[in-house]
Write an enzyme that holds these catalytic residues in place. Structure first.
Site, PDB file in Angstrom:
ATOM      1  N   LYS A 284      -7.086   1.806  -3.322  1.00  0.00           N
ATOM      2  CA  LYS A 284      -6.704   1.096  -2.097  1.00  0.00           C
ATOM      3  C   LYS A 284      -6.991   1.944  -0.853  1.00  0.00           C
ATOM      4  O   LYS A 284      -7.655   1.503   0.089  1.00  0.00           O
ATOM      5  CB  LYS A 284      -5.219   0.727  -2.169  1.00  0.00           C
ATOM      6  CG  LYS A 284      -4.642   0.201  -0.901  1.00  0.00           C
ATOM      7  CD  LYS A 284      -5.228  -1.145  -0.542  1.00  0.00           C
ATOM      8  CE  LYS A 284      -4.875  -1.535   0.883  1.00  0.00           C
ATOM      9  NZ  LYS A 284      -5.343  -2.848   1.233  1.00  0.00           N
TER      10      LYS A 284
ATOM     11  N   LYS B  59      -8.674  -8.677  15.994  1.00  0.00           N
ATOM     12  CA  LYS B  59      -9.908  -9.340  15.574  1.00  0.00           C
ATOM     13  C   LYS B  59      -9.651 -10.852  15.665  1.00  0.00           C
ATOM     14  O   LYS B  59      -8.496 -11.269  15.837  1.00  0.00           O
ATOM     15  CB  LYS B  59     -10.308  -8.931  14.162  1.00  0.00           C
ATOM     16  CG  LYS B  59      -9.331  -9.373  13.092  1.00  0.00           C
ATOM     17  CD  LYS B  59      -9.916  -9.066  11.737  1.00  0.00           C
ATOM     18  CE  LYS B  59      -9.141  -9.750  10.649  1.00  0.00           C
ATOM     19  NZ  LYS B  59      -9.699  -9.549   9.334  1.00  0.00           N
TER      20      LYS B  59
ATOM     21  N   THR C 149       0.852  -1.187   0.000  1.00  0.00           N
ATOM     22  CA  THR C 149       0.000   0.000   0.000  1.00  0.00           C
ATOM     23  C   THR C 149       0.886   1.234   0.000  1.00  0.00           C
ATOM     24  O   THR C 149       1.602   1.491   0.961  1.00  0.00           O
ATOM     25  CB  THR C 149      -0.907  -0.010   1.244  1.00  0.00           C
ATOM     26  OG1 THR C 149      -1.694  -1.193   1.191  1.00  0.00           O
ATOM     27  CG2 THR C 149      -1.805   1.205   1.303  1.00  0.00           C
TER      28      THR C 149
ATOM     29  N   LYS D  61      -3.469   2.814  10.016  1.00  0.00           N
ATOM     30  CA  LYS D  61      -2.329   3.347   9.258  1.00  0.00           C
ATOM     31  C   LYS D  61      -2.806   4.038   7.965  1.00  0.00           C
ATOM     32  O   LYS D  61      -2.387   5.148   7.649  1.00  0.00           O
ATOM     33  CB  LYS D  61      -1.390   2.184   8.918  1.00  0.00           C
ATOM     34  CG  LYS D  61      -0.308   2.482   7.907  1.00  0.00           C
ATOM     35  CD  LYS D  61       0.661   1.316   7.787  1.00  0.00           C
ATOM     36  CE  LYS D  61       0.206   0.212   6.873  1.00  0.00           C
ATOM     37  NZ  LYS D  61       0.344   0.428   5.452  1.00  0.00           N
TER      38      LYS D  61
ATOM     39  N   CYS E 264      -3.897  -2.077   9.123  1.00  0.00           N
ATOM     40  CA  CYS E 264      -4.294  -1.388   7.889  1.00  0.00           C
ATOM     41  C   CYS E 264      -5.137  -0.130   8.115  1.00  0.00           C
ATOM     42  O   CYS E 264      -4.711   0.962   7.743  1.00  0.00           O
ATOM     43  CB  CYS E 264      -5.045  -2.358   6.990  1.00  0.00           C
ATOM     44  SG  CYS E 264      -4.067  -3.828   6.660  1.00  0.00           S
TER      45      CYS E 264
ATOM     46  N   GLU F 183      -3.942  -4.632  -2.786  1.00  0.00           N
ATOM     47  CA  GLU F 183      -4.376  -5.851  -2.116  1.00  0.00           C
ATOM     48  C   GLU F 183      -5.615  -5.576  -1.261  1.00  0.00           C
ATOM     49  O   GLU F 183      -5.674  -4.572  -0.581  1.00  0.00           O
ATOM     50  CB  GLU F 183      -3.213  -6.299  -1.207  1.00  0.00           C
ATOM     51  CG  GLU F 183      -3.363  -7.660  -0.670  1.00  0.00           C
ATOM     52  CD  GLU F 183      -3.757  -8.626  -1.760  1.00  0.00           C
ATOM     53  OE1 GLU F 183      -2.886  -9.015  -2.536  1.00  0.00           O
ATOM     54  OE2 GLU F 183      -4.949  -8.983  -1.851  1.00  0.00           O
TER      55      GLU F 183
HETATM   56  C1  UGA Z   1      -8.619  -4.586   6.068  1.00  0.00           C
HETATM   57  C2  UGA Z   1      -9.571  -4.633   4.860  1.00  0.00           C
HETATM   58  O1  UGA Z   1     -10.812  -5.217   5.254  1.00  0.00           O
HETATM   59  C3  UGA Z   1      -8.961  -5.423   3.701  1.00  0.00           C
HETATM   60  O2  UGA Z   1      -9.807  -5.363   2.570  1.00  0.00           O
HETATM   61  C4  UGA Z   1      -7.596  -4.825   3.350  1.00  0.00           C
HETATM   62  O3  UGA Z   1      -6.936  -5.559   2.343  1.00  0.00           O
HETATM   63  C5  UGA Z   1      -6.719  -4.826   4.592  1.00  0.00           C
HETATM   64  O4  UGA Z   1      -7.357  -4.067   5.635  1.00  0.00           O
HETATM   65  C6  UGA Z   1      -5.403  -4.196   4.216  1.00  0.00           C
HETATM   66  O5  UGA Z   1      -5.371  -3.017   3.871  1.00  0.00           O
HETATM   67  O6  UGA Z   1      -4.394  -4.920   4.138  1.00  0.00           O
HETATM   68  P1  UGA Z   1      -8.007  -6.261   8.071  1.00  0.00           P
HETATM   69  O7  UGA Z   1      -7.329  -5.087   8.695  1.00  0.00           O
HETATM   70  O8  UGA Z   1      -7.281  -7.535   7.980  1.00  0.00           O
HETATM   71  O9  UGA Z   1      -8.474  -5.910   6.574  1.00  0.00           O
HETATM   72  O10 UGA Z   1      -9.316  -6.577   8.919  1.00  0.00           O
HETATM   73  P2  UGA Z   1     -10.876  -6.201   8.847  1.00  0.00           P
HETATM   74  O11 UGA Z   1     -11.637  -7.450   8.834  1.00  0.00           O
HETATM   75  O12 UGA Z   1     -11.165  -5.221   7.809  1.00  0.00           O
HETATM   76  O13 UGA Z   1     -11.087  -5.526  10.290  1.00  0.00           O
HETATM   77  C7  UGA Z   1     -10.420  -4.324  10.655  1.00  0.00           C
HETATM   78  C8  UGA Z   1     -10.923  -3.854  12.017  1.00  0.00           C
HETATM   79  O14 UGA Z   1     -12.261  -3.376  11.922  1.00  0.00           O
HETATM   80  C9  UGA Z   1     -10.937  -4.943  13.101  1.00  0.00           C
HETATM   81  O15 UGA Z   1     -10.447  -4.392  14.315  1.00  0.00           O
HETATM   82  C10 UGA Z   1     -12.409  -5.297  13.242  1.00  0.00           C
HETATM   83  O16 UGA Z   1     -12.750  -5.764  14.529  1.00  0.00           O
HETATM   84  C11 UGA Z   1     -13.071  -3.950  12.940  1.00  0.00           C
HETATM   85  N1  UGA Z   1     -14.459  -4.077  12.430  1.00  0.00           N
HETATM   86  C12 UGA Z   1     -14.699  -4.645  11.223  1.00  0.00           C
HETATM   87  C13 UGA Z   1     -15.504  -3.565  13.191  1.00  0.00           C
HETATM   88  O17 UGA Z   1     -15.302  -3.031  14.303  1.00  0.00           O
HETATM   89  N2  UGA Z   1     -16.771  -3.666  12.684  1.00  0.00           N
HETATM   90  C14 UGA Z   1     -17.042  -4.231  11.490  1.00  0.00           C
HETATM   91  O18 UGA Z   1     -18.226  -4.261  11.107  1.00  0.00           O
HETATM   92  C15 UGA Z   1     -15.980  -4.738  10.741  1.00  0.00           C
END
Ligand code: UGA
Length: 444
Positions: free
Chosen positions: A204, A320, A121, A263, A260, A151
């Protein structure tokens, strides 16, 4: 296709393993010898469900290789993917020094025309900068084409996402390179969107910023729900069912964490700032998230008065479920704040304890099961919705805690169930269940 991947973090390793699984010959490059030795044996250095199995399968099929010798990996590759980290700097902008080192390495290694694909990114304009750097050092007889291919994998479900993504974005000004990268990705059967380089880079950041905005929005609605006696779960279904809004990323809780969203939102504010645009909306999203991460402690103080001398358990440390990643996790904010307030804290997580120890050391206690964590505690904080934590019967809290007082940052239980079990259950954006028999609560 002969592919080399620079960097074996989440993005690089998952990308490399999945590309080998769809038939390409992939060499993953990393500077860390110990890590490379481990990966050669089919052991993933990161926790990601399904990754080890897929690694072993493709190593055995002789399609997946690991090396520290970047020159060997790059020199005859058809395509080189850059997938190294772009960590946040103090001012919120992305640190591009790892990208720069790889680009330097590529320009001194390749012996034929090559396509360089950026997966990391990177701020808008970086791929043009990469091109400039490459051509500065490249032998005159060689050419490279640059492609931005951001990604969208989520940690914890990265393998599933690689094979079931919604789209693949290919940003380049070279049609031939676009066709090659399209061909590489064809076996996934995922829709492909072709754009210019800068739009791909922006897609992105804008995607992550939009998802973060959804989360901060629903968290704010949850905070208002609490004050007007509405139920956030019902509200989220009610608004999410409108296809224009969508049901995903409307789960209220204790804010987003991970490597992600925190940042990338800050980096986008910075990118906007660089062109004299004050991204007010995104600044608010970040501010709301910071407040939300500390929300459970506020609630505990409201209900218990002082936290000093209280024994408090934290269930879940990872940002998570299904990951051992604790970067920017709400658990860290909560643990530090509880200790500041004079509480003694004991924490449980199925796999993130080692990483947490590196960050918090002996500031808090760690334990190996939910039962041991909640035993004789004055209050429990649910911070990560691991399956085993969600499945824990409410009676357990009654049985093992000094008094069953639960602060749930992930809305794991039904309000009705909490009422039936005579426990005190304070969650996010929903009715507070306060059990009259529990004497230490202030709001009886
Ligand atoms: C996120 C994006 O979802 C991906 O598409 C992206 O590729 C990635 O960042 C990245 O830039 O590399 P990620 O950080 O692995 O993925 O996890 P998420 O599932 O998106 O969750 C991020 C945070 O949001 C977690 O702390 C989760 O608990 C929180 N969350 C998510 C909520 O509080 N509520 C929701 O409804 C969804």
């Amino acid at each position: 296709m002969k592919i080399a991947i620079a960097g074996t973090g989440y993005v690089g390793l998952v990308t490399g393993v999945c590309l080998s699984d769809i038939g390409h010959v992939v060499t993953c490059v990393d500077i860390d010898e110990k890590k490379v030795d481990l990966m050669k044996k089919g052991v993933s250095p990161i926790y990601e469900p399904g990754l080890d199995e897929l690694m072993r399968k493709n190593i055995e099929a002789e399609r997946l290789f690991f090396t520290t010798n970047s020159r060997e990996a790059y020199k005859n590759a058809d395509v080189i993917y850059i997938a190294v980290g772009t960590p946040e700097q103090e001012d919120g902008s992305a640190n591009l020094s790892f990208v720069e080192a790889v680009v330097h390495d590529i320009s001194h290694s390749i012996e034929r025309d090559t396509i360089v694909v950026t997966k990391s990114t990177v701020p808008v304009g970086t791929n043009d900068w990469i091109k400039g750097l490459l051509y500065k050092e490249l032998p005159e007889n060689l050419n490279v084409a640059i492609v931005s291919n951001p990604e969208f994998l989520r940690e914890g479900s990265a393998i599933y996402d690689a094979f079931n993504g919604d789209r693949i974005v290919i940003g380049t000004d070279c049609e031939e390179a676009a066709s090659v990268v399209e061909e590489i990705n064809k076996p996934y059967g995922i829709p492909i969107i072709k754009t210019d380089i800068r739009s791909a880079e922006m897609i992105k950041y804008a995607s992550n910023a939009f998802l973060a905005t959804k989360i901060s929005f629903i968290n704010e609605i949850a905070n208002i729900c609490e004050k007007v006696n509405a139920n956030i779960e019902d509200v989220a279904v009610g608004i999410g069912t409108d296809n224009r809004i969508g049901t995903q990323f409307l789960k209220a809780g204790i804010g987003y964490g991970g490597s992600c969203f925190p940042k990338d939102t800050k980096a986008l504010v910075q990118i906007a700032g660089n062109v004299e645009h004050n991204f007010e909306l995104l600044n608010s999203v970040i501010e709301v998230n910071n407040k939300q991460q500390a929300m459970l402690v506020q609630k505990a103080k409201q209900h218990l008065g002082t936290l000093s001398g209280k024994r408090i358990s934290i269930l879940g440390l990872a940002f998570k479920p299904n990951t051992d990643d604790i970067r920017e996790a709400a658990s860290l904010v909560i643990a530090k704040e509880l200790v500041n307030e004079g509480a003694s804290v004991i924490a449980y997580d199925p796999i993130a304890i080692e990483n947490t120890k590196k960050e918090l050391g002996n500031l808090i206690e760690y334990t190996t099961s939910v039962d041991l964590a909640i035993k004789d505690c004055d209050a429990t904080f649910i911070v990560t919705e691991w399956e085993e934590i969600q499945q824990l019967p409410l009676e357990k809290y009654k049985e093992l805690m000094k008094q069953p007082i639960l602060f749930d940052g992930r809305n794991c239980y039904d309000i009705k169930e909490a009422k039936e079990n005579s426990i005190s259950y304070i969650s996010i954006g929903r009715e507070e269940v306060v059990c009259k028999d529990i004497t230490c609560l202030q709001k009886n």
